[in-house]
Design a protein around this motif. Structure first.
Motif, PDB file in Angstrom:
ATOM      1  N   UNK A 517       0.827  -1.207   0.000  1.00  0.00           N
ATOM      2  CA  UNK A 517       0.000   0.000   0.000  1.00  0.00           C
ATOM      3  C   UNK A 517       0.862   1.257   0.000  1.00  0.00           C
ATOM      4  N   UNK A 518       1.909   1.254   0.820  1.00  0.00           N
ATOM      5  CA  UNK A 518       2.768   2.441   0.908  1.00  0.00           C
ATOM      6  C   UNK A 518       3.446   2.735  -0.427  1.00  0.00           C
ATOM      7  N   UNK A 519       3.782   1.694  -1.160  1.00  0.00           N
ATOM      8  CA  UNK A 519       4.443   1.902  -2.453  1.00  0.00           C
ATOM      9  C   UNK A 519       3.480   2.414  -3.512  1.00  0.00           C
ATOM     10  N   UNK A 520       2.177   2.296  -3.264  1.00  0.00           N
ATOM     11  CA  UNK A 520       1.198   2.735  -4.256  1.00  0.00           C
ATOM     12  C   UNK A 520       0.431   3.983  -3.824  1.00  0.00           C
ATOM     13  N   UNK A 521       0.763   4.527  -2.662  1.00  0.00           N
ATOM     14  CA  UNK A 521       0.178   5.809  -2.277  1.00  0.00           C
ATOM     15  C   UNK A 521       0.761   6.912  -3.156  1.00  0.00           C
ATOM     16  N   UNK A 522      -0.057   7.878  -3.497  1.00  0.00           N
ATOM     17  CA  UNK A 522       0.441   9.078  -4.171  1.00  0.00           C
ATOM     18  C   UNK A 522       0.888  10.045  -3.079  1.00  0.00           C
ATOM     19  N   UNK A 523       2.133   9.898  -2.679  1.00  0.00           N
ATOM     20  CA  UNK A 523       2.663  10.696  -1.576  1.00  0.00           C
ATOM     21  C   UNK A 523       4.174  10.752  -1.682  1.00  0.00           C
ATOM     22  N   UNK A 524       4.738  11.851  -1.209  1.00  0.00           N
ATOM     23  CA  UNK A 524       6.182  11.998  -1.236  1.00  0.00           C
ATOM     24  C   UNK A 524       6.881  11.184  -0.172  1.00  0.00           C
ATOM     25  N   UNK A 525       6.143  10.773   0.874  1.00  0.00           N
ATOM     26  CA  UNK A 525       6.727  10.005   1.971  1.00  0.00           C
ATOM     27  C   UNK A 525       5.725   8.950   2.419  1.00  0.00           C
ATOM     28  N   UNK A 526       6.229   7.858   2.946  1.00  0.00           N
ATOM     29  CA  UNK A 526       5.358   6.791   3.439  1.00  0.00           C
ATOM     30  C   UNK A 526       6.059   6.054   4.568  1.00  0.00           C
ATOM     31  N   UNK A 527       5.263   5.567   5.509  1.00  0.00           N
ATOM     32  CA  UNK A 527       5.796   4.821   6.649  1.00  0.00           C
ATOM     33  C   UNK A 527       5.029   3.514   6.779  1.00  0.00           C
TER      34      UNK A 527
END
Length: 730
Positions: A517-527
């Protein structure tokens, strides 16, 4: 193996001479190596030898900033001896623009007024900073580390005062100040001191085969004067964050402080100036300027690069001002977010997860650029999640952070008075459209001042305003994902990405699933399986997003290099190497030359020797493949610097032609052909002249080589191609 046996014998013999075993010696050497690496002793010794080891001690007089957690001595009192209360609704709009009124959001106690920086004053600050930067840009990295260590020491020795000043100016709790103001600032200092030089030293890169005799490197040149326009949510960190990167990268910086965090800028500005003076840096290198929009506009137009942290609306105005500057001002924009916090059906909704949720949502009363606002929870754990989160939030205690009950206060006040009205608007809209209030939902009337109750909303849907607008406050919104399995993952991603912000994100559940999920979020950062803020605790990572969250990065190597100009430099490896233009491309064009052709699918691999020796390989024409059914490469052997090597390449290297050329079994690597061609005098006026086109060069040479080798090709087809571009040949 024999070498290893010999090396082991040498180690054992050396250890015996020292009176220990070989294993003991290896353990000691390994320990020394670990100490050298972990504590960066090479850098430490280098700084000491350069005279910039350690740090300078700085003492900043309080001058009215109360170091204890009581009433500030600088506040004005009424005739009855009670602290005067500031009335924002009545006084803010009518207050003279020459100064900025300051008050404690948790008590409304009037703290005094701060001179507002005018447009002319801002230009003067930029001028002073530019003069200071002229000497600072040539300073050594050891000197810059010394300055940062001095600032680091000041923070460690004055943490209580810094927290008190931040709490009085923003209404946050002492714990929020320790976590959000001091911890991340000290970590940024630690990382920059330890690793900053690594990313600002010249970086050598591959020169390529054409420039094998040269070195290629990138150097990072300070931009000059960095401008920073920062918000009010973290009065201390928002000043020190851009300052650390700017100073270490060799720049000066002018920081336009928000009018809602002006009071603390007096103390911080004085502290930074004393730190610079104590460490031998130009005192005008860092300038703090509290002011209104006019001062910010002047800074945008006068600085060499701008960092802006704030709202999307103001960010657009900043870009407009930057485009109207006499010289275009590059900008870094960090415009907030609407971060998703996804809880999968296989997540364990226990005390640890609930604590992460509540800390992420209500740290600094939710006034965070990167903080969870949309909690997207799968249906299987939805009810349990809502109940446990609401139960914990109801237990939170709210009040003045510096009052008698300050140490036990969980939630402080909100900084920006107009935001309180916006919070209520968003909650009311959500309730009208079907959301349920599980906790809070209104201003805290018992406390007065600028308090809004920690709020939990469930059953939030996409059509509600709170699903799209940045809240930037103490409201936790919960969305339901009414599916299971992969369909639930797809819906969670759709909800998370259906937003104009793309700053940070996180997901909780099975490690593989959460990572997906984190790899497919449209976001500059993910945890993964943690709260968003953990990415900011790793100061080696760039901070920033895209979409309406802005562009550009600060923190990490990207943050340091982002405040520099990149300069690419190519240089001869030895001074006796002189540049020259090959005869084939020298002016004036001769119209003839000597070329060598290699045919076959493996020709590029065969020619590596010639390329290594400095030969020129021209790209094959697509029509070459049509004519011969294989790749062809052109090599200008005359470019090889040594004649005897030319002969070796031509004579010794052989290559087998593909089987379908039945008349010839093999040819030498390069077959010498002399040719010339000229432009047709009678040229079609509509056609464009191609006197030295590379693909024609290939076609002509291949035609002549094929003729010499008697290969079976369609010559008429070649002639028609050449005539189509109006080139005659002989």
């Amino acid at each position: 193996m024999a070498f290893l046996v010999w090396l082991a014998g040498v180690v054992e013999a050396f250890a015996a001479s020292l009176g220990c075993s070989g294993l003991q010696l290896l353990l000691v050497l390994s320990g020394c190596w670990l100490l050298w690496r972990c504590f960066n002793l090479k850098q430490v010794f280098g700084d000491v030898l350069s005279g910039h080891g350690g740090s300078a001690k700085v003492t900043v007089p309080a001058q009215g900033f109360e170091t204890s957690r009581g009433t500030s001595e600088s506040s004005e009192s009424s005739e009855g001896g009670k602290a005067r209360k500031f009335d924002y609704e009545k006084e803010w709009k009518t207050w003279p623009k020459e100064s900025i009124p300051c008050w404690d959001p948790a008590t409304l106690e009037f703290l005094g007024e701060v001179p507002a920086c005018s447009e002319e004053g801002m230009k003067e600050k930029v001028r002073k900073a530019r003069l200071a930067q002229q000497s600072w840009k040539t300073s050594s990295f050891a000197k810059r580390r010394y300055v940062l260590r001095t600032i680091q020491r000041f923070i460690l020795e004055n943490m209580d005062t810094i927290c008190t000043v931040a709490c009085r100016d923003s209404g946050k709790t002492v714990l929020d100040a320790m976590v959000g103001e001091l911890t991340v600032t000290l970590e940024k200092l630690r990382w920059t001191i330890a690793s900053g030089e690594t990313y600002l030293r010249p970086e050598y890169r591959d020169s390529g085969l054409m420039n094998l005799h040269k070195t290629s490197r990138v150097e990072w040149e300070p931009v000059g004067v960095v401008g920073a326009i920062v918000p009010w949510n973290y009065p201390f960190h928002n000043v020190f964050n851009p300052m650390i990167a700017a100073v270490f990268s060799g720049n000066a910086i002018v920081i336009k402080v928000s009018e809602f965090a002006a009071w603390s800028s007096l103390y911080l500005g004085r502290a930074l100036r004393l730190c610079l003076e104590a460490s031998g840096a130009p005192p005008d290198l860092v300038q703090l300027a509290p002011g209104f929009a006019e001062a910010g506009k002047a800074l945008v137009e006068d600085c060499d690069k701008l960092i802006f942290v704030g709202s999307v609306a103001v960010g657009r105005k900043v870009m407009e001002s930057a485009s109207r500057a006499e010289i275009l001002t590059p900008v870094i924009l960090e415009l907030g977010g609407k971060d998703p916090f996804v809880v999968c059906e296989d997540a364990t909704v226990d005390e640890a997860l609930v604590q992460l949720v509540v800390r992420g949502a209500f740290q600094n009363m939710g006034q965070n650029c990167a903080g969870p606002e949309r909690f997207i929870v799968y249906d299987k754990v939805y009810d349990t999640f809502c109940q446990k989160v609401a139960d914990l939030v109801r237990k939170l205690r709210q009040g003045p952070p510096l009052g008698p009950e300050g140490p036990s206060v969980d939630c402080g006040a909100c900084v920006h008075p107009p935001s309180l009205l916006n919070y209520q608007r968003l909650v009311d809209d959500a309730v009208q459209k079907g959301a349920k209030v599980l906790s809070g939902g209104k201003r805290n009337s018992d406390l007065g001042a600028q308090f809004f109750e920690p709020t939990v909303l469930c059953d939030v849907t996409e059509e509600m305003l709170i699903a799209q607008e940045e809240t930037f406050g103490p409201i936790l919104s919960i969305f339901r994902v009414p599916f299971e399995g992969r369909k639930a993952d797809a819906e969670a991603l759709r909800l998370a990405n259906a937003c104009r912000f793309a700053l940070s994100s996180c997901a909780h559940g099975d490690e593989t699933r959460a990572e997906y999920l984190c790899r497919h979020f449209e976001a500059g950062m993910a945890s993964v399986n943690d709260v968003e803020g953990t990415t900011y605790l790793s100061q080696s990572l760039p901070f920033g997003g895209f979409k309406d969250s802005g562009f550009g990065r600060f923190a990490g190597p990207e943050g340091l290099r982002g405040l520099c100009h990149e300069r690419s430099i190519v240089q001869n490896r030895a001074t006796f190497l002189k540049p020259s233009i090959p005869p084939a491309i020298a002016y004036p064009a001769s119209g003839q030359g000597e070329a060598h052709v290699v045919c076959g699918p493996s020709a590029p691999q065969i020619l590596w020797i010639a390329r290594f020796l400095g030969g020129i390989r021209l790209p094959p024409s697509s029509r070459t493949r049509i004519l011969l059914g294989c790749k062809a490469s052109i090599l200008k052997i005359s470019q090889v610097p040594f004649p005897f090597l030319q002969e070796q390449i031509v004579v010794k290297q052989t290559y087998h032609i593909p089987r379908y050329f039945t008349k010839v079994t093999h040819i030498t690597l390069a077959t010498s052909v002399s040719f010339w061609f000229k432009q047709t005098k009678e040229r079609d006026a509509r056609s464009q002249p191609v006197p030295l086109s590379i693909y024609l060069y290939v076609l002509v040479v291949l035609l002549l080589v094929a003729h010499d080798l008697r290969l079976s090709i369609d010559k008429q087809k070649v002639y028609s191609i050449l005539r189509s571009v109006n080139v005659d040949f002989a």
